[in-house]
Design a protein around this motif. Structure first.
Motif, short mmCIF file in Angstrom:
data_model
loop_
_atom_site.label_atom_id
_atom_site.label_comp_id
_atom_site.label_asym_id
_atom_site.label_seq_id
_atom_site.Cartn_x
_atom_site.Cartn_y
_atom_site.Cartn_z
N ALA A 198 0.92 -1.15 0.16
CA ALA A 198 0.04 0.09 0.16
C ALA A 198 0.91 1.26 0.01
O ALA A 198 2.22 1.18 0.84
N THR B 31 -3.34 -6.96 1.75
CA THR B 31 -2.64 -5.56 1.62
C THR B 31 -2.66 -4.95 3.01
O THR B 31 -3.85 -4.81 3.61
N ALA C 193 -2.86 -1.35 5.13
CA ALA C 193 -3.39 0.13 4.57
C ALA C 193 -2.88 1.28 5.66
O ALA C 193 -2.82 1.13 6.98
N HIS D 275 -7.72 -5.95 0.77
CA HIS D 275 -7.70 -4.71 0.21
C HIS D 275 -8.20 -3.82 1.18
O HIS D 275 -9.04 -2.91 0.97
N THR E 168 -8.80 -0.77 3.59
CA THR E 168 -8.71 0.82 3.42
C THR E 168 -9.56 1.42 4.56
O THR E 168 -10.53 0.85 5.14
N TRP F 69 -4.13 -5.37 -7.05
CA TRP F 69 -4.71 -4.21 -7.30
C TRP F 69 -4.95 -4.09 -9.11
O TRP F 69 -4.25 -4.42 -9.94
#
Length: 312
Positions: A80, A123, A125, A167, A169, A235
């Motif tokens: 990230a 991932t 963040a 992912h 966030t 991604w």
């Protein structure tokens, strides 16, 4: 943990920007992470490409370009980029969370040693202020543990467990993390205060979580059909963004014409939408009320590349 076939990434890269007047009616308030909710026009963007078994990040801001590289060896694409584009957090094959800084701004640093490794969707963040990093902790449970650590390696804490670990966030207020399940079966929110997780209504299948609004009320995702392949993905170069209200599950219209290639919330609630062009793509910036306030024309050479950050 439900993480399936690895998928390969592809090349991404660099941009330029034009500006228009900032959004009127700014409160200039500050969120709990210390991020000023001002309305500075978008001044640049951040891109990456896969190169030499790793990642090359390029940041364009104010007419200048900077870059850095991470990875190599058994790198699985778990990375990230910090909001300023100058640092990359990534997970290596020894379950270490590392932070690599741009040339001249600091050496590579191991900030945690218990990160989950093995799938590109796992991932880390960054918080909106670039001070803390959330990351999935290694383990075997479907509901994975998530930890938070300072970008300097200090102040580690547990954020709770969630099925939506892919992912990850943050919301800009620092309270909520969103992610999708490794088998694409929905999106989940993790409240880092209560350490509880819940599924977002309305989102049946998702293959990517791109962004949360500052208050965590809206989430930008790539929804996929029932017959689309599952598995944890890297991604995406681009995707058709769908926005959902995380409380009601209602789908929110994106008032931008053309073929949309992605969308990201800025820390003050503006929405940056990438639109495909014939010779060059455009970033359309919307106010919190959904009104267009800025257009940023990208150079033609990045037309087929992917956007991973908007600076503004």
């Amino acid at each position: 943990m439900k993480h399936w076939a690895l998928t390969a990434g592809a090349a991404l890269a660099l941009t330029a920007a034009t500006t228009t007047p900032a959004l009127a009616g700014s409160t200039g308030s500050t969120g709990s992470t210390g991020v000023a909710y001002g309305t500075a026009p978008v001044s640049g963007a951040v891109y990456f490409r896969h190169a030499g078994g790793g990642i090359e990040v390029q940041t364009h801001r104010g007419g200048r370009t900077s870059g850095l590289k991470v990875g190599g060896g058994a790198f699985a694409g778990q990375f990230a980029v910090a909001p300023d584009g100058r640092r990359v957090a990534w997970i290596d094959d020894r379950n270490r969370l590392r932070v690599t800084s741009a040339s001249g701004s600091g050496p590579d640093k191991v900030v945690a040693r218990n990160a989950a490794y093995g799938g590109p969707c796992l991932t880390p963040a960054w918080t909106a202020d670039g001070k803390r990093i959330a990351y999935p902790v290694k383990g075997t449970s479907d509901a994975a543990a998530v930890a938070v650590v300072g970008a300097d390696g200090g102040g580690r804490s547990d954020a709770g467990r969630t099925l939506g670990v892919c992912h990850l966030t943050w919301s800009a207020d620092g309270r909520t993390l969103a992610g999708y399940t490794g088998d694409t079966n929905g999106v989940h929110l993790l409240d880092t205060g209560s350490r509880t997780s819940k599924r977002v209504p309305g989102v049946k299948r998702a293959g990517h979580v791109e962004s949360l609004s500052p208050d965590g009320r809206r989430v930008v995702v790539n929804t996929v059909g029932a017959n689309a392949p599952g598995g944890d993905g890297s991604w995406p170069l681009s995707f058709t963004p769908s926005i959902y209200d995380t409380r009601t599950g209602a789908k929110v219209a994106v008032p931008v014409r053309g073929r949309l290639l992605g969308a990201r919330y800025l820390s003050d609630g503006r929405l940056a939408v990438r639109v495909k062009g014939t010779t060059a793509n455009t970033i359309v910036v919307l106010s919190r009320a959904g009104k267009e306030i800025q257009r940023v024309t990208e150079p033609a050479k990045v037309r087929n590349l992917g956007l991973v950050g908007v600076i503004g």
